[in-house]
Design a protein around this motif. Structure first.
Motif, PDB file in Angstrom:
ATOM      1  N   GLN A 116       1.111   3.205   1.715  1.00 55.41           N
ATOM      2  CA  GLN A 116       1.896   1.987   1.531  1.00 55.41           C
ATOM      3  C   GLN A 116       2.820   2.064   0.319  1.00 55.41           C
ATOM      4  N   GLY A 117       2.747   3.176  -0.423  1.00 49.32           N
ATOM      5  CA  GLY A 117       3.590   3.329  -1.599  1.00 49.32           C
ATOM      6  C   GLY A 117       3.029   2.690  -2.852  1.00 49.32           C
ATOM      7  N   ARG A 118       1.724   2.465  -2.882  1.00 47.60           N
ATOM      8  CA  ARG A 118       1.110   1.874  -4.068  1.00 47.60           C
ATOM      9  C   ARG A 118       0.926   2.927  -5.154  1.00 47.60           C
ATOM     10  N   GLY A 119       0.992   2.495  -6.409  1.00 49.57           N
ATOM     11  CA  GLY A 119       0.805   3.401  -7.535  1.00 49.57           C
ATOM     12  C   GLY A 119      -0.659   3.693  -7.797  1.00 49.57           C
ATOM     13  N   ARG A 168      13.440   3.079  -0.374  1.00 51.23           N
ATOM     14  CA  ARG A 168      13.141   2.414   0.899  1.00 51.23           C
ATOM     15  C   ARG A 168      13.616   0.971   0.900  1.00 51.23           C
ATOM     16  N   LYS A 169      13.475   0.310  -0.249  1.00 57.50           N
ATOM     17  CA  LYS A 169      13.888  -1.090  -0.338  1.00 57.50           C
ATOM     18  C   LYS A 169      14.499  -1.332  -1.715  1.00 57.50           C
ATOM     19  N   ASP A 228      15.951  -3.339 -14.510  1.00 56.79           N
ATOM     20  CA  ASP A 228      14.831  -4.245 -14.777  1.00 56.79           C
ATOM     21  C   ASP A 228      14.144  -4.663 -13.480  1.00 56.79           C
ATOM     22  N   ALA A 229      14.957  -4.925 -12.459  1.00 60.73           N
ATOM     23  CA  ALA A 229      14.391  -5.333 -11.172  1.00 60.73           C
ATOM     24  C   ALA A 229      13.555  -4.207 -10.567  1.00 60.73           C
ATOM     25  N   ALA A 230      14.046  -2.976 -10.710  1.00 60.64           N
ATOM     26  CA  ALA A 230      13.310  -1.821 -10.192  1.00 60.64           C
ATOM     27  C   ALA A 230      11.987  -1.655 -10.939  1.00 60.64           C
TER      28      ALA A 230
END
Length: 203
Positions: free
Chosen positions: A118-121, A162-163, A172-174
């Motif tokens: 799921q792309g979790r860290g 991906r998004k 900052d948003a990233a």
């Protein structure tokens, strides 16, 4: 309940009975030793009630385990929340663990692979496991994913690609998105910087 689900539960109960030796009686006053005093009879009745509650808690675990892998800590909280006593919950969980109906490491392995997909860290995944009283070092899937910070940065960049964040301050948003995804602050900061620089170079 569908025929397939009922068949699965029937097979599961058969396997549990085989593991446990099918020796533990579940009900029936005739199976209890005779008692001669009122106080002793009361004690037996209370014991039967306790056993019945533990059996109901175990059947609840059985139904949940048929749906997906379960963690013992998660099940404990759920059973207590649904009104089962601590004693019945502990007895049911001990029985489920002993017969392999639930297995925390098996659950953790599935969870880690799912979260990585799921792309979790990794930091967020480790925190989730800790909340379930599962030691990260014992989880094979987590250890297999250990490929250094550069790999984790690549995974973080893939999440952003991906998004892509649409805010005016993209960096900052990233960074905020990656933190929410469970990436550590160092990884999130590096990936956000690299991604923002790449976006600027494309303009």
């Amino acid at each position: 309940m569908s025929d397939d689900a009922e068949a699965l539960r029937a097979r599961l109960r058969s396997q549990i009975a085989a593991i446990e030796g099918n020796t533990a009686p579940t009900s029936g006053a005739s199976e209890q030793p005779a008692v001669s005093s009122v106080s002793e009879n009361t004690g037996v009745q209370e014991s039967l009630c306790d056993n019945d509650e533990a059996e109901r808690a175990f059947r609840k675990i059985e139904r949940l385990a048929c749906v997906r892998e379960q963690a013992s800590a998660e099940l404990s909280r759920r059973l207590i929340r649904e009104g089962f006593s601590e004693a019945a919950t502990e007895a049911a969980l001990s029985r489920a663990l002993a017969c392999g109906l639930i297995d925390d490491l098996r659950f953790a392995d599935v969870l880690v692979r799912s979260r990585l997909a799921q792309g979790r860290g990794r930091q967020g995944i480790a925190a989730e496991l800790a909340g379930l009283n599962i030691t990260v070092d014992e989880v094979g899937a987590f250890e297999e994913s250990e490929e250094g910070s550069s790999h984790e940065v690549d995974r973080a960049l893939a999440v952003l690609e991906r998004k892509p964040p649409r805010a005016k301050n993209r960096r900052d948003a990233a960074y905020r998105r990656l933190i929410r995804k469970g990436f550590g602050s160092d990884i999130a900061s590096t990936a956000a910087r690299l991604w923002a620089e790449a976006q600027s170079s494309r303009e």
